[in-house]
Design an enzyme around this catalytic site. Structure first.
Site, mmCIF file in Angstrom:
data_model
loop_
_atom_site.group_PDB
_atom_site.id
_atom_site.type_symbol
_atom_site.label_atom_id
_atom_site.label_comp_id
_atom_site.label_asym_id
_atom_site.label_seq_id
_atom_site.Cartn_x
_atom_site.Cartn_y
_atom_site.Cartn_z
ATOM 1 N N ASP A 97 -3.894 -2.581 -3.910
ATOM 2 C CA ASP A 97 -4.299 -1.868 -3.073
ATOM 3 C C ASP A 97 -3.350 -2.510 -2.300
ATOM 4 O O ASP A 97 -2.828 -3.241 -1.709
ATOM 5 C CB ASP A 97 -5.670 -1.933 -2.824
HETATM 6 C C1 GLC Z 1 -5.761 2.053 2.091
HETATM 7 C C2 GLC Z 1 -7.040 1.868 0.714
HETATM 8 C C3 GLC Z 1 -6.590 2.800 -0.483
HETATM 9 C C4 GLC Z 1 -5.008 4.114 -0.176
HETATM 10 C C5 GLC Z 1 -4.004 2.459 0.421
HETATM 11 C C6 GLC Z 1 -2.714 3.221 1.055
HETATM 12 O O1 GLC Z 1 -6.555 0.130 2.233
HETATM 13 O O2 GLC Z 1 -8.203 1.296 0.504
HETATM 14 O O3 GLC Z 1 -7.233 3.779 -1.055
HETATM 15 O O4 GLC Z 1 -5.063 4.807 -0.889
HETATM 16 O O5 GLC Z 1 -4.728 1.572 1.571
HETATM 17 O O6 GLC Z 1 -2.801 4.205 2.197
#
Ligand code: GLC
Length: 743
Positions: free
Chosen positions: A281
């Site tokens: 993430d």
């Molecule tokens: C985030 C989220 C995730 C998302 C990623 C990209 O902080 O937790 O679900 O896909 O960033 O935006």
């Protein structure tokens, strides 16, 4: 020489077959051969470059040098198709090996045409419809060059204080798994097609169990809870062919997922044979330093790659330290090769080498296509849940309506969380839909401009109510009050919304409340002030026409609660498939019943709250219709089953009301005694059944006994013999139990 060659070829054949046999992505020997050939040409630096994902934006030229050097394998957050083409051109035409980029975005419940938020999608209990919506999202997003979405989110959520409950399919493992499979199929479609968009199942794993419902907080799930509750939806999505997976922010039992060898390497890769791409993430690799799980970026990069992570979102840990770690011998180059193989496999399977660019003009033409809007409207119609109706609904044509409340004409907030690419100009609000359909019959006095607004009096609204036959009050949450990092300790309607409903009740006019929210709010105190309540988890672009159709009976509500509705936040976490405990609630004194100076005793006490009892406001799987249904003649084809049997379940459903309606019949099972304690019931099947008024239908469902397997004391998944109960009902709190045995 000859013998060696034969041996080598045999080994390759075995490897290719085993890869194909072990593939969950559907890769083939031809794909593997292409990947291996390209890998063999790559320098260590180029390999590491593929493992680096950056959030793009602004001027493309700023990334040109890194792209030419092959230091970027994927970008996210660029949605301008012309810029995407330029990113791809630099990677494909100006780098040494011309490896295209994986272009990604959070396409969570639609791209431009927005569907209900995922919690609303789950409320449809209609995987087929949800699959269609995901396909439409893929068609719109890929038309602009996005070939990878960070969806479906499969996090089981049992605590509505957690803002990201909005993003998943609620509290039930079975429903979550069916929705996840549907979205994977919808997004990915036919991989060879240019509208195929790689799914990314997330957040692996247990993120929704954040302690206290506070986002990013630690989780403490046992291996058994992981295996029986939180992992099955991911396993189902892997089996459905998901190409990618994202690790989660949380540390579970002290180990952050991005460095968790047990769940990523042992279970995901080892037990499930996942050969897709694992991405972190956003900076979740770097956050392992804050967790106190790594010394510095080099340390956490090593932990992540050893856990089986392939791509680093926004830490730059791999790009900065992997070469050094390989040179020091801390990380083997073959670990890098495996990660890069997983990345290249996805790129080859999406056809990116053949078609890296997008037709910009054609891409614009598919956005908001009429059939897309129609599908979004139908989904919003099926996702709404009727929670109360004294008979005021459906409304009759010709009524004079007062429309009020902060969500009546809120084109931005109606789209809900994770609507990055939704354009509020395209939103059709309830007000606009009602005005268009019933010109001259709608008076609009908002009363409150936004959900958090506080106001003492509502004289303007009350004055208008005097001239109306019915009041439609659209209340709920602004979109930003749910979603990532937006947890709440108090789940009541914010601002003066409850006061507005109370004031409206004083007019004596029928009041219909429509709630648009990102979570199940605690609306008990509001129910007495309305004659009907329709719950719509932020319904998306076409929420207005959908709600108008529901209010006037063109469509009959069929949605069911995908998550338990609490009476108060203090009951969290509360969910239907809980364990029995040694003292299940069988009644007990409530606060006002307790005599003064009551003597203490522990005898006869059971598990409940003195002030709020033992039950929620609405259970999982609950929802009313404009008609009524009766279940009868519920039967099992046998009384005793073997472990390899398939159970035959039959029941008769009758529409006992005076209009057509759709019931979501649910099948729950309880394993009465196990090597470990088991939930009081678990959803094992559901079926949408539409009946005309007075119509009866005998429905037969099959349930393999193997679906009753769980991880018991020995942590081996199996069906344990013994006594079971089964219910067929319209929600998780209704129905009579049937007994059966498994021998
Ligand atoms: C985030 C989220 C995730 C998302 C990623 C990209 O902080 O937790 O679900 O896909 O960033 O935006």
């Amino acid at each position: 020489m000859k013998r060696t060659k034969i041996l080598f070829l045999s080994l390759m054949a075995v490897l290719a077959c085993s890869r194909q046999a072990g593939t969950t992505t559907g890769s083939t020997p031809e794909v593997e051969a292409r990947v291996d050939k390209l890998l063999s040409q790559m320098t260590l630096q180029e390999k590491i470059g593929q493992m680096n994902q950056i959030s793009a934006g602004g001027d493309v030229a700023q990334y040109a040098e890194a792209l030419r050097a092959g230091q970027i394998g994927s970008i996210l957050n660029e949605v301008d198709p012309e810029k995407i083409n330029e990113y791809q051109r630099l990677a494909v035409e100006e780098s040494r090996l011309g490896i295209p980029l994986l272009v990604s975005r959070d396409v969570i419940h639609g791209f431009h045409t927005l569907f209900p938020i995922p919690l609303g999608l789950a409320a449809t209990f209609d995987p087929e419809l949800v699959e269609k919506g995901a396909r439409i999202a893929a068609i719109e997003a890929t038309a602009q060059g996005i070939r990878w979405t960070f969806s479906p989110m499969l996090d089981i959520a049992r605590d509505p204080r957690w803002g990201r409950i909005a993003e998943g399919s609620g509290e039930d493992t079975y429903l979550d798994a069916r929705m996840g499979e549907a979205m994977v199929r919808g997004y990915q479609g036919n991989l060879a097609d240019s509208t195929s968009m790689a799914a990314c199942i997330k957040h692996f794993v247990g993120y929704g169990a954040a302690e206290g419902g506070r986002d990013y907080n630690s989780t403490y799930l046992t291996e058994r809870q992981l295996r029986n509750v939180y992992l099955p939806p991911f396993e189902a999505a892997v089996k459905a062919g998901a190409l990618t997976l994202m690790t989660s922010f949380n540390d579970n039992d002290g180990v952050p997922s991005t460095g968790n060898t047990f769940v990523v390497k042992d279970i995901l890769r080892g037990e499930w044979g996942f050969d897709g791409l694992v991405v972190t993430d956003w900076n979740s690799m770097g956050e392992m330093i804050a967790h106190g799980f790594g010394e510095d970026r080099k340390d956490v990069a090593e932990k992540a790659v050893k856990a089986g992570v392939d791509m680093d979102m926004m830490t730059y840990g791999f790009l900065s330290h992997l070469e050094e770690l390989v040179k020091e011998g801390a990380v083997k180059e073959k670990a890098i090769d495996q990660a890069v193989r997983n990345i290249l496999r996805v790129k080859v399977m999406l056809g990116l080498f053949e078609h890296p660019y997008v037709d910009v003009a054609a891409g614009r033409a598919v956005q908001y296509a009429p059939e897309h809007l129609a599908a979004a409207q139908k989904t919003a119609e099926e996702s709404a849940i009727l929670l109360k109706n004294t008979g005021v609904l459906p409304l009759k044509a010709g009524v004079r309506m007062l429309v009020t409340g902060p969500l009546a004409d809120a084109p931005h907030d109606q789209l809900g969380t994770w609507s990055f690419d939704g354009e509020k100009e395209h939103t059709v609000t309830p007000l606009k839909a009602l005005q268009a359909r019933f010109p001259g019959q709608v008076t609009y006095v908002p009363g409150l401009q936004f959900s958090r607004e506080k106001r003492e009096r509502f004289d303007d609204v009350l004055a208008a109510a005097r001239h109306a036959d019915v009041v439609l009050a659209f209340v709920g949450e602004e979109a930003i009050l749910s979603g990532e990092a937006h947890s709440l300790a108090d789940l009541n309607l914010k601002g003066s919304q409850s006061e507005l409903l109370k004031a409206l009740r004083s007019t004596g006019k029928p009041v219909v409340a429509v709630v648009m929210a990102g979570r199940p709010l605690t609306i008990e105190r509001d129910l007495p002030h309305c004659d009907a309540l329709l719950y719509s988890f932020h319904p998306g672009t076409m929420g207005g026409p959908a709600l108008a159709n529901l209010l006037f009976g063109d469509v009959v509500p069929s949605g069911k609660t995908p998550v338990t509705f609490l009476r108060t936040a203090g009951q969290a976490p509360m969910y239907y498939n809980h364990n029995m405990t040694g003292r299940p609630f069988i009644g007990g004194l409530l606060l006002d019943d307790i005599p003064l100076e009551a003597g203490q005793t522990s005898l006869g006490n059971t598990s409940y709250y003195l002030d709020y009892g033992a039950y929620p406001l609405f259970p999982f799987g609950y929802g009313l219709s404009y008609t009524t249904f009766a279940y009868s003649d519920i039967r099992l084809d046998k009384g005793v089953y073997g472990k390899d049997d398939v159970m035959g379940i039959s029941f008769t459903l009758t529409n006992t009301g005076n209009c057509e309606g759709t019931e979501i019949a649910q099948v729950y099972v309880r394993d009465l005694v196990g090597s470990v304690t088991r939930p009081v019931k678990e959803l094992k099947a559901f079926e949408r059944i539409t009946l005309a008024p007075g119509e009866s239908r005998t429905v037969t469902l099959s349930l393999p006994v193997s679906e009753l397997a769980f991880y018991g004391l020995d942590m081996v998944k199996k069906v344990e013999p013994g006594d079971f109960q089964l219910w067929v009902a319209g929600d998780s709190a209704s129905g009579e139990a049937l007994s059966f045995k498994v021998k």
